[in-house]
Design an enzyme around this catalytic site. Structure first.
Site, mmCIF file in Angstrom:
data_model
loop_
_atom_site.group_PDB
_atom_site.id
_atom_site.type_symbol
_atom_site.label_atom_id
_atom_site.label_comp_id
_atom_site.label_asym_id
_atom_site.label_seq_id
_atom_site.Cartn_x
_atom_site.Cartn_y
_atom_site.Cartn_z
ATOM 1 N N ALA A 119 0.850 -1.200 0.000
ATOM 2 C CA ALA A 119 0.000 0.000 0.000
ATOM 3 C C ALA A 119 0.876 1.237 0.000
ATOM 4 O O ALA A 119 2.061 1.178 0.361
ATOM 5 C CB ALA A 119 -0.902 0.022 1.247
ATOM 6 N N ASP A 173 -7.924 1.332 10.027
ATOM 7 C CA ASP A 173 -8.839 2.100 10.897
ATOM 8 C C ASP A 173 -9.073 3.523 10.367
ATOM 9 O O ASP A 173 -10.029 4.170 10.763
ATOM 10 C CB ASP A 173 -8.224 2.193 12.300
ATOM 11 C CG ASP A 173 -6.828 2.799 12.268
ATOM 12 O OD1 ASP A 173 -5.971 2.225 11.575
ATOM 13 O OD2 ASP A 173 -6.580 3.835 12.903
ATOM 14 N N TYR A 202 -5.278 9.510 2.529
ATOM 15 C CA TYR A 202 -4.918 8.095 2.713
ATOM 16 C C TYR A 202 -6.155 7.270 3.056
ATOM 17 O O TYR A 202 -6.412 6.226 2.455
ATOM 18 C CB TYR A 202 -3.859 7.991 3.821
ATOM 19 C CG TYR A 202 -3.600 6.583 4.328
ATOM 20 C CD1 TYR A 202 -2.892 5.656 3.572
ATOM 21 C CD2 TYR A 202 -4.079 6.189 5.585
ATOM 22 C CE1 TYR A 202 -2.667 4.374 4.048
ATOM 23 C CE2 TYR A 202 -3.848 4.910 6.069
ATOM 24 C CZ TYR A 202 -3.139 4.009 5.292
ATOM 25 O OH TYR A 202 -2.915 2.737 5.762
#
Ligand code: NAP
Length: 306
Positions: free
Chosen positions: A75, A117, A140
């Site tokens: 990522a 999260d 993000y």
């Protein structure tokens, strides 16, 4: 089972390679009489072999490997730089997993995709359940949410595994930054009004290999270590355990501060707690308390030091 791991150089990727796949769980019941042990063959593709920002290359690269299972631990993870590189973050965190999932749907493969999260705004008064509505605060977080939505819409067999506050003995993370700063400085100010649960990459790797073994598991899941901490609590525990192990020579003073006194480019959720009960039950796997996992991580660092 042919597993293709993406992001093998990262914190989680390294932990996945270090932990053995849960082959004892990958036992296929072929008939009532005959049980066959299925072995897992793990291959990796580095950024050099497949740059995820070049999304059009992804199907051809996957054709070369023909995996039964793709684990996407890769990522764009730099939360603050993402604010000025939204297009790149979206390409790596959303478009690339979408291509993986579309390939998986065409080839009856499965995808385990790791998320965060940061898809939540942190305003909930309790731990977030997998079906709570997301509301990311940052570029993000929005790029990761778009990735989740794309892989879930692909029609492939997909698990989205969200985690939080990841750290390990390798790579860049809060725990290693604290160890460095506490060795350099007499005093530090650490945010005490953001809470979550520190999660050791080794623990997440065990959960992922267990997910690989449980083919019936699908949809959105949460995995973190057990317990609750603020960044300040985490820093105090790092200091205490590192001093006990001789990884630190002196006890730096640690002051609690509110997040507003530590401005960062990208806003962070005030509450990052993930409710993991359903996932632990589905996987038949307990999470250790974050302090225990911190102890394991510092043990790894101590062994590397000696
Ligand atoms: N770190 C956290 O606190 C945290 C919290 C919640 C969720 N997560 C999620 O957990 C997962 C693993 O995170 P991590 O902390 O292990 O990440 P990490 O240590 O930053 O590693 C990221 C990995 O992605 C690879 N990568 C980045 N850009 C790429 C590109 N363009 N093409 C191919 N590979 C690329 C990196 O390769 P290079 O080594 O070549 O750069 C590296 O292997 C991610 O999905 C992340 O969003 C992390």
């Amino acid at each position: 089972v042919k597993v293709l791991l993406l992001g093998q150089s990262g914190q989680l990727g390294q932990a996945l390679l270090a932990a053995p796949p849960d082959d004892s769980q990958l036992t296929a019941q072929l008939t009532t009489q005959l049980t066959t042990q299925v072995t897992t063959q793990v291959t990796t593709m580095s950024r050099q072999a497949m740059d995820l920002s070049e999304v059009d290359q992804i199907p051809a690269r996957l054709d070369q490997h023909q995996p039964d299972l793709i684990i996407n631990a890769a990522a764009y993870t730099q939360v603050d730089p993402a604010e000025s590189e939204p297009t790149l973050a979206h390409r790596i965190n959303a478009e690339a997993p979408a291509r993986m999932a579309q390939w998986a749907a065409r080839h009856q493969a499965r995808l385990i995709h790791v998320s965060t999260d940061f898809v939540f705004d942190g305003q909930r008064g309790q731990a977030y359940r997998p079906d709570d509505p997301p509301a990311p605060l940052s570029v993000y977080g929005r790029s990761k949410l778009a990735g989740e939505q794309a892989v879930l819409a692909s029609g492939a067999r997909v698990v989205v595994l969200r985690t939080a506050w990841l750290y390990s003995a390798v790579g860049h993370n809060f725990a290693k930054t604290m160890l460095r700063l506490m060795a350099e400085r007499d005093s530090l100010s650490i945010v005490s009004d953001q809470i979550g649960c520190p999660t050791h990459a080794d623990s997440l790797a065990r959960a992922i290999w267990r997910t690989a073994a449980h083919k019936e598991v699908s949809g959105i899941h949460h995995w973190s270590d057990a317990g609750v901490a603020s960044w300040y609590d985490f820093a105090l525990a790092i200091r205490e355990q590192a001093l006990a192990r001789g990884l630190l020579k002196q006890a730096a003073t640690i002051h609690p501060i509110p997040a507003r006194e530590f401005p960062q480019k990208a806003p962070r959720p005030a509450n990052s707690l993930l409710d993991c009960f359903d996932t632990r039950r589905a996987l038949g796997l307990e999470a250790a308390h974050w302090r225990e996992e911190l102890n394991h991580m510092l043990e790894t660092l101590s062994c590397a030091d000696s």
